[in-house]
Design a protein around this motif. Sequence first.
Motif, PDB file in Angstrom:
ATOM      1  N   ILE A  65      55.000  44.402  42.452  1.00 37.36           N
ATOM      2  CA  ILE A  65      54.883  43.726  41.451  1.00 37.36           C
ATOM      3  C   ILE A  65      53.322  42.753  41.130  1.00 37.36           C
ATOM      4  O   ILE A  65      52.415  42.184  41.358  1.00 37.36           O
ATOM      5  N   ILE A  66      52.789  42.877  40.162  1.00 34.27           N
ATOM      6  CA  ILE A  66      51.270  41.907  39.809  1.00 34.27           C
ATOM      7  C   ILE A  66      51.442  41.271  38.901  1.00 34.27           C
ATOM      8  O   ILE A  66      52.117  41.596  37.372  1.00 34.27           O
ATOM      9  N   GLY A  67      50.507  40.413  38.642  1.00 34.13           N
ATOM     10  CA  GLY A  67      50.190  39.751  37.469  1.00 34.13           C
ATOM     11  C   GLY A  67      49.487  39.305  36.406  1.00 34.13           C
ATOM     12  O   GLY A  67      48.353  40.399  36.772  1.00 34.13           O
ATOM     13  N   THR A  68      49.393  38.563  36.182  1.00 37.48           N
ATOM     14  CA  THR A  68      48.711  39.097  35.196  1.00 37.48           C
ATOM     15  C   THR A  68      46.658  38.035  35.658  1.00 37.48           C
ATOM     16  O   THR A  68      45.776  39.058  35.328  1.00 37.48           O
ATOM     17  N   PHE A  69      46.971  37.777  36.495  1.00 36.52           N
ATOM     18  CA  PHE A  69      45.573  37.279  36.811  1.00 36.52           C
ATOM     19  C   PHE A  69      44.929  38.742  38.505  1.00 36.52           C
ATOM     20  O   PHE A  69      44.175  38.614  38.888  1.00 36.52           O
ATOM     21  N   ASP A  70      45.503  39.718  38.018  1.00 35.86           N
ATOM     22  CA  ASP A  70      45.333  41.064  39.356  1.00 35.86           C
ATOM     23  C   ASP A  70      44.050  41.530  37.568  1.00 35.86           C
ATOM     24  O   ASP A  70      43.287  42.483  38.757  1.00 35.86           O
ATOM     25  N   TYR A  71      44.322  41.471  36.707  1.00 34.52           N
ATOM     26  CA  TYR A  71      43.655  42.584  36.009  1.00 34.52           C
ATOM     27  C   TYR A  71      42.074  42.381  36.030  1.00 34.52           C
ATOM     28  O   TYR A  71      41.482  43.537  35.727  1.00 34.52           O
ATOM     29  N   PRO A  72      41.384  41.470  35.995  1.00 30.59           N
ATOM     30  CA  PRO A  72      40.357  40.772  36.045  1.00 30.59           C
ATOM     31  C   PRO A  72      40.032  41.758  37.420  1.00 30.59           C
ATOM     32  O   PRO A  72      38.709  42.209  37.739  1.00 30.59           O
ATOM     33  N   VAL A  73      40.587  41.095  38.710  1.00 30.10           N
ATOM     34  CA  VAL A  73      40.128  42.271  39.698  1.00 30.10           C
ATOM     35  C   VAL A  73      40.470  43.663  40.090  1.00 30.10           C
ATOM     36  O   VAL A  73      39.531  44.242  40.550  1.00 30.10           O
ATOM     37  N   LEU A  74      41.332  44.459  39.086  1.00 26.94           N
ATOM     38  CA  LEU A  74      40.957  45.607  39.129  1.00 26.94           C
ATOM     39  C   LEU A  74      40.184  46.639  38.469  1.00 26.94           C
ATOM     40  O   LEU A  74      39.888  47.130  38.581  1.00 26.94           O
ATOM     41  N   PHE A  75      40.284  45.443  37.206  1.00 30.91           N
ATOM     42  CA  PHE A  75      38.701  45.948  36.628  1.00 30.91           C
ATOM     43  C   PHE A  75      37.156  45.816  37.338  1.00 30.91           C
ATOM     44  O   PHE A  75      36.836  47.298  37.242  1.00 30.91           O
ATOM     45  N   TRP A  76      37.368  45.497  38.102  1.00 31.15           N
ATOM     46  CA  TRP A  76      35.884  45.207  38.554  1.00 31.15           C
ATOM     47  C   TRP A  76      35.843  46.539  40.184  1.00 31.15           C
ATOM     48  O   TRP A  76      35.344  47.258  40.312  1.00 31.15           O
ATOM     49  N   LEU A  77      37.519  46.358  40.907  1.00 35.34           N
ATOM     50  CA  LEU A  77      37.441  46.756  42.422  1.00 35.34           C
ATOM     51  C   LEU A  77      37.698  48.984  41.182  1.00 35.34           C
ATOM     52  O   LEU A  77      37.385  49.474  41.845  1.00 35.34           O
ATOM     53  N   LYS A  78      37.836  48.872  39.933  1.00 29.88           N
ATOM     54  CA  LYS A  78      37.629  50.204  40.345  1.00 29.88           C
ATOM     55  C   LYS A  78      35.855  50.863  39.535  1.00 29.88           C
ATOM     56  O   LYS A  78      35.811  52.013  40.061  1.00 29.88           O
TER      57      LYS A  78
END
Length: 257
Positions: A65-78
């Motif tokens: 499970i991920i939270g809304t706060f994870d999406y900026p991290v995913l954006f940069w990691l990608k």
Amino acid sequence: MAGLASLVRSVYWYYRFPHAYGSYRGIFETFDQAIAAVPNQSKVGYNNADLAQEYEQDFYQYYKIIGTFDYPVLFWLKGLLFEHCTVFDFGGNVGNRFYAYEDYLNYPPHLKWIVCELPEILKIGEKIAQQEKRSNITFTDQFDQANGTDILLASGSIQYLGNEFSKQLGSLACKPRHLILNRLPLCEGKQFVTLQNGGLVFYPAFVMNKAEFIASICNLGYELGDSWQDRSEPCAVPFHPEFKTLSFHGLYFKLLS
């Protein structure tokens, strides 16, 4: 009216706060002052075997499970992951983000993910990695293992170090090229310490001035490339409305040289 306010505050401190997971109590100048306010017979700090066991139980129920706060991290990691990339996950628990993010990112074959945690927590992380047969995630309790890594990720962990984070980062001979710092409570005014309820344990949390914290990282040779706010959960200290600017933030930095 002042007497009623004092009564309400006392009820919160002694009856509500000890049972309200994630809540905060008090404004303090030092970690020691915050620790002195911990409810009687309660444990302090993350390095706790019972807490580690709880993390293990929660892992198999919630680890994807991920939270809304994870999406900026995913954006940069990608955009930052590459063939022989090394991620240093500071305060990464039992490797939660490594397992959760693999459903959203295309991990390169030679990715190396290092989780830096306290001894009791990393024991469980290593146990889970063995059970999951994962060789590209490892664990350490030494911050200097961040030396020479490509990405330093810290999500919800820097506040438990306070000003020590920039000092430890500055001590590295070869600093990480990229910093992704997430779920960090920052304020516009004077920095302070508060006490947080972590369920089985309590711990002091350092709330830093946003501008001063960013400057402390930029002074190490980094440039701020992005910032965001996380409003998915409350970030306030009851009975202290003067800290209404307090909120969780995320920051991305890139090393200039």
